[in-house]
Write an enzyme that holds these catalytic residues in place. Structure first.
Site, mmCIF file in Angstrom:
data_model
loop_
_atom_site.group_PDB
_atom_site.id
_atom_site.type_symbol
_atom_site.label_atom_id
_atom_site.label_comp_id
_atom_site.label_asym_id
_atom_site.label_seq_id
_atom_site.Cartn_x
_atom_site.Cartn_y
_atom_site.Cartn_z
ATOM 1 N N GLU A 143 -31.712 8.273 -14.223
ATOM 2 C CA GLU A 143 -31.393 9.423 -13.376
ATOM 3 C C GLU A 143 -32.438 9.583 -12.271
ATOM 4 O OE1 GLU A 143 -28.766 11.347 -13.615
ATOM 5 O OE2 GLU A 143 -27.987 10.993 -15.650
ATOM 6 N N GLU A 180 -23.291 10.442 -6.466
ATOM 7 C CA GLU A 180 -24.684 10.076 -6.764
ATOM 8 C C GLU A 180 -25.042 8.785 -6.017
ATOM 9 O OE1 GLU A 180 -23.994 12.341 -10.997
ATOM 10 O OE2 GLU A 180 -24.537 10.225 -11.045
ATOM 11 N N HIS A 238 -27.680 6.623 -12.094
ATOM 12 C CA HIS A 238 -27.111 7.932 -11.707
ATOM 13 C C HIS A 238 -28.091 8.771 -10.885
ATOM 14 C CE1 HIS A 238 -23.513 8.271 -14.464
ATOM 15 N NE2 HIS A 238 -24.081 7.162 -14.895
ATOM 16 N N HIS A 249 -20.427 8.102 -10.984
ATOM 17 C CA HIS A 249 -20.278 9.395 -10.320
ATOM 18 C C HIS A 249 -20.495 9.168 -8.827
ATOM 19 C CE1 HIS A 249 -21.471 11.245 -14.413
ATOM 20 N NE2 HIS A 249 -20.162 11.140 -14.295
HETATM 21 ZN ZN ZN Z 1 -24.105 10.868 -13.002
#
Ligand code: ZN
Length: 376
Positions: free
Chosen positions: A335, A169, A259, A166
């Site tokens: 994350e 990010e 991420h 992504h």
């Molecule tokens: Zn992500």
């Protein structure tokens, strides 16, 4: 006032800049997609001017919970990214700032440019431990860079680490610097111990096209790469197709996919607990990894995170679940927040590039804790 986003990872649409106290802006949608949330623009001619930048389509963005208790980042020198207040009324996100300089950059999180990525790849490949290869080309014709750290060898665990599926990010790119700085440090005993036992494959930026285009979530074709792992194609998701082919050639014993999360102000891992073939071994390795990462970085915690998928219901289009299921590996999604770590807040910077780097460095300690047990 002049506003521009015509640069690497820029994203803003200008509606009206005539009134500094109510600058009307909107975030552009991702390429061939309805996702949007990443913004990055420069305002010039704003010194000592009380400014209010109103992002008028914030209420239609991909993750509106991300605007709650959010503060934007700003920088004069593009090195120090400090936080500025941002107020969300359910529709409009208003960033208020009285700049001390003529020009100031604003972004969703500290940007990480393609040039910085190129500098990093060039620097790391000068390490005698690190080989640089190209997995193939993206749809925009960019090289998909792969770093191979250490020596492949029979019986050695194969550890993969990927980031920026992504592209908005950017935390993942900063994390990679901390991880790779340590791996390339010949005086680091943890790096030495890990590389005695294992070989690492690192794709620091899985989505260079989306990164340059200023997308939040997709590549040039509009594909969300972290939903492409079951059936990637060279037409719409070559980044995943090429990486998955290389994984099939090397095998995978460990995979960490890095991420950022828009909403949650915590550092957490989403495991692959919902996969059909989940083994006790995978569960035990995850516990060991969690404990070691918490010791190495008090920023990490296991209380807050996503609810785990029910048994057998894991989403196999995602990297971590696909790799856990296909290879039987310890495979996880890390994350980091866009906001701050609510357990250890930093009023000036929030969650920041420096803190991402420290977490990346701690990732090596956690890997050492499991590396000897990655193979049966
Ligand atoms: Zn992500």
């Amino acid at each position: 006032m002049h506003i521009s986003a015509a640069f690497d990872s820029g994203n803003i649409e200008i509606i009206d800049t005539s009134d500094p106290s109510a600058v009307r802006l909107a975030i552009r949608k991702d390429t061939n997609s309805d996702f949007f949330q990443w913004f990055h623009f420069r305002a010039v001619g704003v010194r000592a001017t009380p400014c209010a930048f109103r992002i008028e389509n914030a209420g239609a963005a991909s993750f509106t919970r991300g605007w709650e208790d959010y503060r934007a980042v700003a920088s004069y020198d593009r090195i120090d990214w400090f936080r500025v207040p941002a107020q969300y009324d359910g529709e409009v996100l208003t960033i208020r700032h009285t700049p001390e300089r003529d020009a100031v950059y604003y972004a969703y999180f500290a940007p990480y440019s393609g040039e910085r990525h190129a500098d990093a790849m060039a620097r790391y490949q000068t390490s005698p431990r690190i080989a640089h290869a190209v997995l193939g080309q993206t749809l925009d014709g960019a090289d998909l860079d792969l770093l191979i750290v250490g020596e492949p060898g029979t019986g050695k665990p194969v550890c993969w680490t990927i980031g920026r599926q992504h592209p908005g990010e950017t935390q993942a790119s900063w994390w990679m610097e901390g991880f790779l700085d340590r791996l390339s440090d010949e005086a680091d005993p943890v790096a030495r111990a890990v590389l005695d036992m294992a070989v690492l494959y690192v794709v620091a930026n899985m989505n260079p096209d989306g990164s340059r285009r200023g997308n939040l979530r997709v590549n040039a074709a509009g594909a969300n790469l972290n939903r492409e792992w079951a059936e990637p194609s060279m037409e719409t998701s070559p980044e995943v197709y090429l990486t998955r082919e290389c994984m099939r050639a090397t095998g995978v014993d460990f995979c960490l996919d890095v991420h950022g999360d828009e909403a949650l102000p915590y550092i957490f891992i989403a495991g692959a607990g919902g996969i059909p073939s989940l083994s006790d071994r995978q569960v035990a390795l995850k516990k060991t990894y969690d404990a070691a990462l918490m010791r190495a970085s008090p920023d990490y915690q296991t209380e807050k995170g996503y609810p785990s998928a029910p048994p057998g219901k894991g989403n196999l289009t995602m990297c971590s679940s696909h790799v856990a299921e296909h290879f039987g590996a310890l495979s996880m999604t890390l994350e980091m927040p866009f906001k701050d770590n609510a357990n250890a807040s930093d009023p000036r910077h929030g969650w920041s590039p420096d803190r991402c780097r420290r977490l990346g460095a701690a990732g090596l300690d956690a890997l050492l804790a499991v590396v000897a047990d990655l193979r049966d």
